[in-house]
Design an enzyme around this catalytic site. Structure first.
Site, short mmCIF file in Angstrom:
data_model
loop_
_atom_site.label_atom_id
_atom_site.label_comp_id
_atom_site.label_asym_id
_atom_site.label_seq_id
_atom_site.Cartn_x
_atom_site.Cartn_y
_atom_site.Cartn_z
N ASP A 308 0.87 -1.15 -0.13
CA ASP A 308 -0.11 0.17 -0.22
C ASP A 308 0.60 1.28 0.06
OD1 ASP A 308 -2.47 -1.25 -0.09
OD2 ASP A 308 -2.56 -1.80 1.90
N GLY A 315 0.51 7.86 1.55
CA GLY A 315 0.75 9.33 1.84
C GLY A 315 -0.31 9.96 1.15
N TYR A 392 -9.43 -0.78 2.35
CA TYR A 392 -9.25 -0.60 3.71
C TYR A 392 -8.93 0.70 4.18
CZ TYR A 392 -8.22 -5.27 5.96
OH TYR A 392 -8.28 -6.58 6.45
N TYR A 394 -6.11 2.56 7.04
CA TYR A 394 -4.96 2.51 7.94
C TYR A 394 -4.86 3.77 8.74
CZ TYR A 394 -4.04 -1.80 5.28
OH TYR A 394 -4.17 -3.11 4.83
N ASP A 451 15.28 5.49 12.11
CA ASP A 451 16.66 5.91 12.16
C ASP A 451 17.02 6.48 13.19
OD1 ASP A 451 19.27 7.11 11.57
OD2 ASP A 451 18.61 8.33 9.80
N ASP A 592 26.08 4.75 12.71
CA ASP A 592 24.97 5.53 12.74
C ASP A 592 23.96 4.32 12.30
OD1 ASP A 592 22.38 6.86 12.21
OD2 ASP A 592 23.70 8.40 10.89
CO CO Z 1 -7.04 -7.51 7.46
#
Ligand code: CO
Length: 648
Positions: A308, A315, A392, A394, A451, A592
């Site tokens: 997705d 976004g 869906y 999210y 990060d 890092d």
């Molecule tokens: Co599901």
């Protein structure tokens, strides 16, 4: 029925560029595409997939001082439908010129929103598709919903190099009806999006449409429970956070809000103020990609999986949020400025919601001898966004707690993917959720790129397992157990899975900074509910989403390594992203480091998930472990009750 009140937005402030990590403004997005259009001979059928801030070098960001000039570069991805070619560009907005322009061979940018609509129209107009509909007694194609899903990559020679989607089709009984109640089983179109033509119609035979409506909208429900009294959240003196552009400070937390079309919400430069200085914890945190693989092998259902973020740009599919409905209380909203296929800017108002929540008790003790009670209330800062990807929804919720804990919670809701099944049949790979309506078993795998910068950039990762001491001279009574830390020094050593039975967690620490007790300051990644995939290692999806095989991955920071599935997962044959990044087995010791956490949500559908799924939750948290010298929330003041102080 809920009434939605007015909204407040950050309109006006977001258009200001104050910091190198501020997302591109609407003006900058339009400027970037117009510079590219004027300086490169773009074809007539070009689509702009991405126009986003090219984040500056980390050292420039960390060295930035407020008020200094901000350099602005835009990163663009364009798809030329005629050439069937993908180009990347970097545009310097300060100088108004294209500074990098290259063709990226053999990749497919993600499926764009405009392509959804054009594909639906092309399929509905196709005589072969219409004939297949008529065979199923469907005479009005206007009520048909054609959802394009990426065709993936199964190595079929006739699909190679073509920009393909496969459609999943559904029938509404009226324009606002929930069409997912009536999947048009056994019929799909394979569509070439570059040519916008139907390559093939696959018809596996007629399965009757399920008989029942599956409507959940208020106008269909009507009979509401009557016993809900008003619940109001008020903060008479306003919220406790301070917002300056995209910079947020709340309690001792300092962070920045970012947003990209692919990842959605991004959290930058998270630090906690301690003893008069801001101590860094995270440089950047975001969803890197996700995939929803299904378990039904029949017909063309084996193709069913959805990346997705990488395939559709979660976004860019973010919802504008509404006060009193999506968000309750004193809310601050950030808008998101994104690009459309023409390279023009569009704005998702109220794309990111921020507010404070009471979170019950922070800590408490009653001295049973004196009867004296000390209790403090906990509060958390919530920063969230919600996206709709086809059927869906999210929600991505970042929580910041006063005690230094950071939590990510994914909220899954919306409508489960459905297929039709003949009356009387019992599905092996799914659940009957309504008469003749089958919801296939599936999983949702999210990967978060974290990060880390625990009190600086040089960090080391340890795995901690709790071990039972064997019976023996050191453990004569058999009660002994201890936590054992093992360093994960290289990328291959650091490919790990959860182990709830050993209480497993992973600590990121700074080997050159000690707390007052002599330990290294650290943060631990605490897994929550999780699972592994059930797909065979040789399957297409395990190759294309190899990140699912491990819950933890650690890499040394590399600015181009941004996604668990690589830069162009759409129709990628596999191997990209984390498996590729880590195969060189680089050192992740005292450097890092970037943690990549894979979060699997297992979904055996239930009748209660139909016609719309109540929110399901999954997530993980980052918790200080020796990062502070002691409990960091002793200074949270006692709250007052109406009849006096609650500490007596
Ligand atoms: Co599901």
């Amino acid at each position: 029925m809920a009434i939605c009140h007015g909204v407040r937005t950050d309109a006006g402030t977001a258009q200001f560029v104050k910091h190198p990590l501020d997302p591109l403004t609407a003006e900058e997005i339009a400027e970037a595409s117009s510079i590219l259009k004027s300086q490169r001979a773009l074809g007539p059928r070009v689509r702009f997939e991405t126009i986003v801030l090219k984040e500056p070098d980390k050292k420039d960001v960390l060295g930035f001082r407020n008020g200094a000039p901000v350099r602005r570069h835009a990163f663009l991805v364009v798809l030329d439908n005629d050439e069937e070619a993908t180009y990347e560009a970097t545009v310097c907005l300060d100088e108004g010129r294209v500074i990098d322009w290259k063709c990226i061979p053999g990749v497919q940018p993600r499926v764009m929103f405009e392509e959804f609509a054009e594909c639906e129209a092309a399929v509905k107009a196709d005589p072969r598709f219409r004939k297949a509909l008529e065979k199923r007694g469907i005479s009005d194609p206007d009520l048909v919903m054609v959802d394009p899903w990426s065709a993936g990559n199964f190595g079929f020679p006739d699909e190679e190099g073509r920009r393909l989607v496969i459609t999943r089709n559904f029938l509404r009984s009226s324009p606002t009806d929930n069409g997912y109640a009536r999947p048009i089983e056994g019929l799909s179109a394979l569509v070439d999006l570059n040519k916008m033509e139907i390559m093939r119609i696959d018809d596996y035979g007629v399965v009757p449409l399920p008989p029942e409506d599956g409507n959940y909208a208020a106008e269909f429900v009507g009979d509401f429970r009557q016993d809900l009294k008003p619940l109001e959240i008020t903060q008479p003196e306003g919220p406790s956070f301070i917002v300056d552009g995209h910079s947020v400070s709340w309690q001792k937390w300092h962070l920045r809000i970012g947003f990209t079309p692919r990842e959605g919400l991004v959290i930058h430069t998270v630090g906690y103020e301690d003893q008069g200085r801001i101590r860094p914890i995270l440089y950047r945190a975001a969803l890197s990609d996700m995939v929803v693989p299904y378990g039904e092998p029949g017909k063309d259902h084996y193709r069913k999986n959805a990346f997705d973020a990488g395939e559709y740009g979660i976004g860019s599919l973010t919802n504008p949020l509404t006060l009193g409905c999506d968000c309750l209380g004193e809310i601050y909203y950030f808008d998101a400025h994104l690009n459309d296929g023409h390279g023009e800017a569009f704005t998702i108002p109220n794309a990111v919601c921020m507010h404070e929540e009471d979170y019950g008790i922070l800590w408490k003790h009653t001295d049973f001898r004196t009867g004296k009670v000390e209790v403090r209330r906990s509060r958390r800062l919530v920063i969230s966004s919600i996206a709709t990807v086809g059927n869906y929804e999210y929600g991505f919720f970042w929580y910041f707690y006063q005690d230094g804990t950071i939590q990510m919670e994914v909220k899954l809701t919306g409508i489960i993917n459905t297929s039709a099944i003949a009356e009387g049949e019992t599905p092996k790979y799914g659940t009957i959720v309504a008469p003749q309506l089958n919801a296939h078993i599936h999983q949702h795998f999210f990967n978060f790129r974290l990060d880390m910068s625990v009190h600086g950039e040089s960090n080391t990762v340890h795995e901690v397992n709790t071990v039972a001491e064997p019976l023996g001279p050191d453990n004569p009574h058999g009660n002994a157990f201890y936590a054992e830390a093992t360093p994960l020094k290289t990328e291959l050593e650091a490919r790990r899975v959860i182990d709830p039975m050993s209480g497993r967690y992973w600590v990121v620490s700074n080997p050159s900074v000690k707390n007052v007790l002599g330990g290294h300051v650290g943060y631990k990644l605490m897994p929550g509910e999780n699972i592994l995939p059930f797909h065979h290692p040789s399957s297409s999806i395990m190759k294309r989403a190899g990140f699912m095989a491990k819950h933890l991955w650690v890499t040394p920071y590399a600015p181009e390594e941004m996604s668990a599935t690589g830069s162009y997962p759409n129709q990628h044959p596999g191997g990209a992203g984390l498996p590729e990044y880590t195969k060189g087995d680089r050192s992740v010791d005292n450097t890092d480091v970037v943690l990549w956490y894979t979060l699997g949500y297992h979904h055996v559908p239930r009748p209660e998930d139909w016609p719309i799924s109540p929110v399901a939750y999954c997530g993980f948290s980052l918790k200080p472990v020796g990062f502070f010298d002691t409990n960091p929330v002793l200074d949270v003041p006692p709250s007052m009750e109406s009849n006096g102080a609650c500490h007596t």
